[in-house]
Scaffold this motif. Sequence first.
Motif, PDB file in Angstrom:
ATOM      1  N   ARG A 101       1.398   6.166   0.389  1.00 41.06           N
ATOM      2  CA  ARG A 101       2.710   5.392  -0.329  1.00 41.06           C
ATOM      3  C   ARG A 101       2.203   4.152  -1.196  1.00 41.06           C
ATOM      4  O   ARG A 101       2.538   3.930  -2.168  1.00 41.06           O
ATOM      5  CB  ARG A 101       3.531   4.888   0.801  1.00 41.06           C
ATOM      6  N   SER A 102       1.017   3.537  -0.676  1.00 39.90           N
ATOM      7  CA  SER A 102       0.413   2.366  -1.518  1.00 39.90           C
ATOM      8  C   SER A 102      -0.156   2.726  -2.718  1.00 39.90           C
ATOM      9  O   SER A 102      -0.265   2.176  -3.694  1.00 39.90           O
ATOM     10  CB  SER A 102      -0.700   1.638  -0.687  1.00 39.90           C
ATOM     11  N   GLU A 103      -0.906   3.941  -2.510  1.00 35.38           N
ATOM     12  CA  GLU A 103      -1.595   4.425  -3.699  1.00 35.38           C
ATOM     13  C   GLU A 103      -0.541   4.847  -4.839  1.00 35.38           C
ATOM     14  O   GLU A 103      -0.828   4.760  -5.961  1.00 35.38           O
ATOM     15  CB  GLU A 103      -2.650   5.576  -3.490  1.00 35.38           C
ATOM     16  N   LEU A 104       0.459   5.549  -4.238  1.00 38.31           N
ATOM     17  CA  LEU A 104       1.621   6.152  -5.291  1.00 38.31           C
ATOM     18  C   LEU A 104       2.470   4.856  -6.016  1.00 38.31           C
ATOM     19  O   LEU A 104       2.661   4.919  -7.194  1.00 38.31           O
ATOM     20  CB  LEU A 104       2.521   6.987  -4.415  1.00 38.31           C
ATOM     21  N   ASP A 105       2.526   3.903  -5.230  1.00 38.85           N
ATOM     22  CA  ASP A 105       3.105   2.496  -5.748  1.00 38.85           C
ATOM     23  C   ASP A 105       2.184   2.083  -6.811  1.00 38.85           C
ATOM     24  O   ASP A 105       2.758   1.724  -8.009  1.00 38.85           O
ATOM     25  CB  ASP A 105       3.271   1.414  -4.704  1.00 38.85           C
ATOM     26  N   LYS A 106       1.093   2.017  -6.749  1.00 44.76           N
ATOM     27  CA  LYS A 106      -0.103   1.589  -7.630  1.00 44.76           C
ATOM     28  C   LYS A 106      -0.004   2.477  -9.044  1.00 44.76           C
ATOM     29  O   LYS A 106       0.207   1.912 -10.035  1.00 44.76           O
ATOM     30  CB  LYS A 106      -1.425   1.631  -7.348  1.00 44.76           C
ATOM     31  N   ILE A 107       0.079   3.821  -8.522  1.00 47.60           N
ATOM     32  CA  ILE A 107       0.205   4.540  -9.619  1.00 47.60           C
ATOM     33  C   ILE A 107       1.491   4.580 -10.681  1.00 47.60           C
ATOM     34  O   ILE A 107       1.551   4.365 -11.837  1.00 47.60           O
ATOM     35  CB  ILE A 107       0.057   6.029  -9.255  1.00 47.60           C
ATOM     36  N   MET A 108       2.473   4.016  -9.889  1.00 50.61           N
ATOM     37  CA  MET A 108       3.894   4.074 -10.549  1.00 50.61           C
ATOM     38  C   MET A 108       3.971   2.852 -11.512  1.00 50.61           C
ATOM     39  O   MET A 108       4.482   2.833 -12.545  1.00 50.61           O
ATOM     40  CB  MET A 108       4.941   4.002  -9.448  1.00 50.61           C
ATOM     41  N   VAL A 109       3.229   1.819 -10.938  1.00 50.06           N
ATOM     42  CA  VAL A 109       3.170   0.602 -11.853  1.00 50.06           C
ATOM     43  C   VAL A 109       2.317   0.831 -13.178  1.00 50.06           C
ATOM     44  O   VAL A 109       2.717   0.639 -14.296  1.00 50.06           O
ATOM     45  CB  VAL A 109       2.307  -0.527 -11.083  1.00 50.06           C
TER      46      VAL A 109
END
Length: 333
Positions: A255-263
Amino acid sequence: MLKLSLKALVCAVAVSVAGGAHAADSAPISIKFAHVVAEHTPKGQGALMFKKLAEERLPGRVKVEVYPNSSLFGDGKEMEALLLGDVQLLAPSLAKFEHYAKPIQIFDLPFLFDNMEAVDRFQASEQGKALLTSMEGKGITGLAYWHNGLKQLSSNKAMHEPKDARGLKFRVQASAVLDEQFKALRAAPRKMSFAEVYQGLQTGVVNGTENTWSNYYSQKVHEVQPFFTESNHGLIDYMVITNTKFWNGLPEDVRSELDKIMVEVTAEVNRQADDLNKEARAAIVKAGTSEIIELTPEQREQWREAMRPVWKKFEGDIGADLIKAAEASNQAQ
């Protein structure tokens, strides 16, 4: 011999179960990202970029499937599909959320934002971020705002002042705020799907509409509308959303990595949207089929004052403090 065989059988079953659990654990998390536009649009490109980065940075752990052009679920069914868990990511227009969280109607208020920089400041503010999580009680989590751009007015007659819109029929999205926006001008709002707009304008079912430059050009509205008023009066943006239970159930590192990717993806989508609107406006000018009317600051203020009663009408649903915070975003920090 029997005892040995039973022991061997128990060990074999244990190994098999452990192996099966390991296989299940190692299966990639499936994320279906559905949207209603073409792949070459900023939203379409954003979905593909999200897939690429997610699968590159979380190899074997995440698999993203992108479904453009309503190929998985249409406009009317996608929200239900998200809540049922049949799709994990959507990016609907902000105008679609009035039934889930009334304060999100703030983005439909006319002449609230002076420019896209003001929109960015508000969406990045504490109040703007809070709107992303305002639907979690209903199972929807917002992850990001993706731009389409500011809206302009089109019509079959020149419009310089608010009175020029009186009596005209304008196509609108299904939004209570947008209905009231045109009623404030003493014009008639007509709900119509995006796909029907060109024919509606061509046949006179409606006399005008509101949209971004890129949507006008891609739908060839300039072929059937002789006038555009560069009003920058409203916003067409999207909210990337997910199923709250699904998102909270992801492993924390995923989830943390997907959040970064979304940014990262959001920054690129918004840059592309800005470029596309500039290119589309230039292409409409080059086509020579329509006149673009540029409002003076005084004329724009007249339009703003004509539509400002809409703010008051929806103040109870949206919140006076939220409207003030959005208005304050017009001042550069």
